[in-house]
Write a protein that holds these residues in place. Structure first.
Motif, PDB file in Angstrom:
ATOM      1  N   GLY A 136      13.513   7.121   9.206  1.00  0.00           N
ATOM      2  CA  GLY A 136      13.434   8.833   8.958  1.00  0.00           C
ATOM      3  C   GLY A 136      13.370   9.486   7.844  1.00  0.00           C
ATOM      4  O   GLY A 136      13.882  10.450   7.353  1.00  0.00           O
ATOM      5  N   LYS A 137      13.300   8.836   6.577  1.00  0.00           N
ATOM      6  CA  LYS A 137      13.436   9.206   5.178  1.00  0.00           C
ATOM      7  C   LYS A 137      12.741  10.513   4.675  1.00  0.00           C
ATOM      8  O   LYS A 137      12.708  11.149   3.668  1.00  0.00           O
ATOM      9  CB  LYS A 137      13.571   8.415   4.560  1.00  0.00           C
ATOM     10  CG  LYS A 137      14.254   7.819   4.738  1.00  0.00           C
ATOM     11  CD  LYS A 137      16.089   8.281   4.868  1.00  0.00           C
ATOM     12  CE  LYS A 137      16.849   7.502   5.107  1.00  0.00           C
ATOM     13  NZ  LYS A 137      18.600   8.374   5.182  1.00  0.00           N
ATOM     14  N   GLU A 138      11.284  10.847   5.944  1.00  0.00           N
ATOM     15  CA  GLU A 138      10.429  10.843   5.616  1.00  0.00           C
ATOM     16  C   GLU A 138      11.029  12.929   5.832  1.00  0.00           C
ATOM     17  O   GLU A 138      10.073  13.964   5.077  1.00  0.00           O
ATOM     18  CB  GLU A 138       9.119  11.667   6.354  1.00  0.00           C
ATOM     19  CG  GLU A 138       9.006  11.976   8.333  1.00  0.00           C
ATOM     20  CD  GLU A 138      10.061  10.380   8.765  1.00  0.00           C
ATOM     21  OE1 GLU A 138       9.495  10.435  10.020  1.00  0.00           O
ATOM     22  OE2 GLU A 138      10.760   9.217   8.064  1.00  0.00           O
ATOM     23  N   HIS A 139      11.630  13.519   6.493  1.00  0.00           N
ATOM     24  CA  HIS A 139      12.363  14.598   6.427  1.00  0.00           C
ATOM     25  C   HIS A 139      13.031  14.975   5.469  1.00  0.00           C
ATOM     26  O   HIS A 139      13.551  15.697   5.121  1.00  0.00           O
ATOM     27  CB  HIS A 139      13.404  14.546   8.069  1.00  0.00           C
ATOM     28  CG  HIS A 139      12.846  14.496   8.830  1.00  0.00           C
ATOM     29  ND1 HIS A 139      11.943  14.650   9.700  1.00  0.00           N
ATOM     30  CD2 HIS A 139      13.490  13.262   9.529  1.00  0.00           C
ATOM     31  CE1 HIS A 139      12.073  14.706  11.078  1.00  0.00           C
ATOM     32  NE2 HIS A 139      12.810  13.346  10.935  1.00  0.00           N
ATOM     33  N   SER A 140      13.499  13.670   4.561  1.00  0.00           N
ATOM     34  CA  SER A 140      14.327  14.487   2.547  1.00  0.00           C
ATOM     35  C   SER A 140      13.647  13.806   1.845  1.00  0.00           C
ATOM     36  O   SER A 140      13.651  14.122   1.061  1.00  0.00           O
ATOM     37  CB  SER A 140      15.767  13.964   3.050  1.00  0.00           C
ATOM     38  OG  SER A 140      15.845  12.054   3.336  1.00  0.00           O
ATOM     39  N   VAL A 141      12.154  12.957   1.801  1.00  0.00           N
ATOM     40  CA  VAL A 141      11.414  12.582   1.194  1.00  0.00           C
ATOM     41  C   VAL A 141       9.734  12.599   0.818  1.00  0.00           C
ATOM     42  O   VAL A 141      10.080  12.210   2.311  1.00  0.00           O
ATOM     43  CB  VAL A 141      12.161  11.229   0.295  1.00  0.00           C
ATOM     44  CG1 VAL A 141      11.071  10.971  -0.817  1.00  0.00           C
ATOM     45  CG2 VAL A 141      13.596  10.521   0.227  1.00  0.00           C
ATOM     46  N   LYS A 142       9.488  13.418   0.390  1.00  0.00           N
ATOM     47  CA  LYS A 142       8.013  13.492   0.317  1.00  0.00           C
ATOM     48  C   LYS A 142       7.690  11.845   0.513  1.00  0.00           C
ATOM     49  O   LYS A 142       7.439  11.414  -0.733  1.00  0.00           O
ATOM     50  CB  LYS A 142       7.330  14.210  -1.198  1.00  0.00           C
ATOM     51  CG  LYS A 142       5.543  15.169   0.042  1.00  0.00           C
ATOM     52  CD  LYS A 142       5.655  16.178  -1.355  1.00  0.00           C
ATOM     53  CE  LYS A 142       4.283  16.581  -1.098  1.00  0.00           C
ATOM     54  NZ  LYS A 142       3.957  17.692  -1.688  1.00  0.00           N
ATOM     55  N   ILE A 143       6.663  12.023   1.102  1.00  0.00           N
ATOM     56  CA  ILE A 143       6.381  10.390   1.179  1.00  0.00           C
ATOM     57  C   ILE A 143       4.925  10.517   1.961  1.00  0.00           C
ATOM     58  O   ILE A 143       3.959  10.371   2.443  1.00  0.00           O
ATOM     59  CB  ILE A 143       6.647   9.560   2.541  1.00  0.00           C
ATOM     60  CG1 ILE A 143       8.081   8.888   2.883  1.00  0.00           C
ATOM     61  CG2 ILE A 143       5.818   7.590   2.389  1.00  0.00           C
ATOM     62  CD1 ILE A 143       8.734   8.182   3.257  1.00  0.00           C
ATOM     63  N   ASN A 144       4.095   9.938   0.319  1.00  0.00           N
ATOM     64  CA  ASN A 144       2.862   9.625   0.391  1.00  0.00           C
ATOM     65  C   ASN A 144       2.208   8.642   0.148  1.00  0.00           C
ATOM     66  O   ASN A 144       2.531   7.627  -1.301  1.00  0.00           O
ATOM     67  CB  ASN A 144       1.974  10.902  -0.111  1.00  0.00           C
ATOM     68  CG  ASN A 144       0.202  11.198  -0.381  1.00  0.00           C
ATOM     69  OD1 ASN A 144      -0.198   9.854  -0.955  1.00  0.00           O
ATOM     70  ND2 ASN A 144       0.250  11.507   0.677  1.00  0.00           N
ATOM     71  N   PHE A 145       1.526   7.754   1.249  1.00  0.00           N
ATOM     72  CA  PHE A 145       1.159   6.255   0.715  1.00  0.00           C
ATOM     73  C   PHE A 145       0.542   5.753  -0.527  1.00  0.00           C
ATOM     74  O   PHE A 145       0.555   5.406  -0.745  1.00  0.00           O
ATOM     75  CB  PHE A 145       0.371   5.924   1.892  1.00  0.00           C
ATOM     76  CG  PHE A 145       0.189   3.816   1.745  1.00  0.00           C
ATOM     77  CD1 PHE A 145       1.269   3.091   1.789  1.00  0.00           C
ATOM     78  CD2 PHE A 145      -1.249   3.916   1.893  1.00  0.00           C
ATOM     79  CE1 PHE A 145       0.519   2.030   1.435  1.00  0.00           C
ATOM     80  CE2 PHE A 145      -1.590   2.311   1.263  1.00  0.00           C
ATOM     81  CZ  PHE A 145      -0.377   1.323   1.589  1.00  0.00           C
ATOM     82  N   GLY A 146      -0.649   6.837  -0.920  1.00  0.00           N
ATOM     83  CA  GLY A 146      -1.472   6.805  -2.187  1.00  0.00           C
ATOM     84  C   GLY A 146      -0.278   7.179  -3.248  1.00  0.00           C
ATOM     85  O   GLY A 146      -0.490   6.339  -4.514  1.00  0.00           O
ATOM     86  N   SER A 147       0.301   8.237  -3.583  1.00  0.00           N
ATOM     87  CA  SER A 147       1.209   7.948  -4.861  1.00  0.00           C
ATOM     88  C   SER A 147       2.577   7.616  -4.798  1.00  0.00           C
ATOM     89  O   SER A 147       2.698   7.645  -5.748  1.00  0.00           O
ATOM     90  CB  SER A 147       2.009  10.218  -4.360  1.00  0.00           C
ATOM     91  OG  SER A 147       2.618   9.460  -3.266  1.00  0.00           O
ATOM     92  N   LEU A 148       2.175   6.756  -3.523  1.00  0.00           N
ATOM     93  CA  LEU A 148       3.129   5.506  -3.891  1.00  0.00           C
ATOM     94  C   LEU A 148       3.169   4.574  -4.904  1.00  0.00           C
ATOM     95  O   LEU A 148       3.892   4.293  -4.712  1.00  0.00           O
ATOM     96  CB  LEU A 148       4.006   5.098  -1.629  1.00  0.00           C
ATOM     97  CG  LEU A 148       4.517   4.420  -1.944  1.00  0.00           C
ATOM     98  CD1 LEU A 148       6.552   5.006  -2.629  1.00  0.00           C
ATOM     99  CD2 LEU A 148       4.592   3.659  -0.240  1.00  0.00           C
ATOM    100  N   TYR A 149       1.620   4.005  -4.286  1.00  0.00           N
ATOM    101  CA  TYR A 149       1.499   2.942  -5.423  1.00  0.00           C
ATOM    102  C   TYR A 149       1.789   3.583  -7.072  1.00  0.00           C
ATOM    103  O   TYR A 149       2.063   2.626  -7.489  1.00  0.00           O
ATOM    104  CB  TYR A 149      -0.080   2.681  -4.556  1.00  0.00           C
ATOM    105  CG  TYR A 149       0.108   1.054  -3.818  1.00  0.00           C
ATOM    106  CD1 TYR A 149      -0.101   0.144  -3.683  1.00  0.00           C
ATOM    107  CD2 TYR A 149      -0.752   2.402  -2.546  1.00  0.00           C
ATOM    108  CE1 TYR A 149      -0.396  -0.776  -3.500  1.00  0.00           C
ATOM    109  CE2 TYR A 149      -0.415   1.405  -1.627  1.00  0.00           C
ATOM    110  CZ  TYR A 149      -0.314  -0.264  -1.898  1.00  0.00           C
ATOM    111  OH  TYR A 149      -0.376  -1.237  -0.548  1.00  0.00           O
ATOM    112  N   THR A 150       1.719   4.804  -7.182  1.00  0.00           N
ATOM    113  CA  THR A 150       1.522   5.780  -7.734  1.00  0.00           C
ATOM    114  C   THR A 150       2.890   5.115  -8.934  1.00  0.00           C
ATOM    115  O   THR A 150       3.006   4.862  -9.851  1.00  0.00           O
ATOM    116  CB  THR A 150       0.783   7.115  -8.774  1.00  0.00           C
ATOM    117  OG1 THR A 150      -0.410   6.885  -8.328  1.00  0.00           O
ATOM    118  CG2 THR A 150       0.806   7.463 -10.414  1.00  0.00           C
TER     119      THR A 150
END
Length: 220
Positions: free
Chosen positions: A37-51
């Motif tokens: 449930g961390k998408e409510h407190s951390v902005k998660i973007n799959f593309g930027s995650l790799y970066t």
């Protein structure tokens, strides 16, 4: 005062925390964050995650621990936290918890500029926000209930905090809106006069000539 970090994206810290548990590939990191449930407190973007992972590796905070291949699926690179990354992670998280930071939320900015709008319009806009935040609070209570059914409380404290802050804002908005509506707010007569005449009240002009300390840290 918090230290100046090589990386300032909170997602980078989140990634290091997960990798301190076990080695993972970026897709697994994203899935784990969603399951918790961390998408409510951390902005998660799959593309930027790799970066983010690549930047962490560049600074020596994470490293490749394995490369997996299953059948015809593409290779998956697993990353683990380094000792330098562990030190950075603990130091960074400790700073965020202990050291208050000036974050400049946009609602605070809007409140600081209220006088440019007429009082009646502000009251209506605050009512709109109150209704929207009430819906958001109800939705968050539902999320919190669902998460609490499957996760220990230690994993949902940030959602508790977010709900508490929304409820506190709602309470403040209700009280402030009533003062505007009832014309009991200090300075509201000058505020009304500004919009009725189009002229800046004399009292406001005199404020610019005073040496008023508005920075709480300077006032101590």
């Amino acid at each position: 005062m918090a230290k100046r970090r090589k990386l300032g994206n909170p997602l980078a810290l989140t990634v290091m925390v997960l990798l301190s548990e076990r080695s993972m590939h970026p897709y697994e990191i994203a899935q784990t964050l969603r399951r918790r449930g961390k998408e409510h407190s951390v902005k998660i973007n799959f593309g930027s995650l790799y970066t983010v992972v690549q930047n962490l590796e560049k600074h020596g905070y994470v490293e490749v621990t394995d490369v997996q291949r299953q059948g015809n699926r593409p290779e998956r690179t697993l990353y683990g936290i380094t000792e330098a990354g562990r030190v950075e992670m603990l130091d960074w998280l400790s700073d965020l918890i202990a050291v208050p930071a000036a974050e400049f939320p946009v609602f605070d900015t809007a409140l600081s500029l209220l006088p440019v709008l007429p009082p009646d319009e502000v009251a209506e806009l605050l009512l709109d926000r109150e209704q929207a935040q009430s819906i958001r609070a109800a939705a968050m209570r539902g999320v919190l209930t669902q998460l609490s059914d499957v996760l220990p409380r230690i994993f949902v404290v940030e959602t508790e905090y977010q709900l508490h802050m929304i409820e506190a804002q709602l309470e403040w908005i209700k009280g402030f809106r009533k003062e505007v509506t009832d014309s009991t707010l200090g300075g509201i007569e000058e505020w009304k006069s500004f919009h009725e005449t189009g002229e800046v009240p004399q009292d406001w002009q005199e404020l610019d000539e005073q040496d008023i300390v508005l920075d709480p840290e300077r006032a101590v």
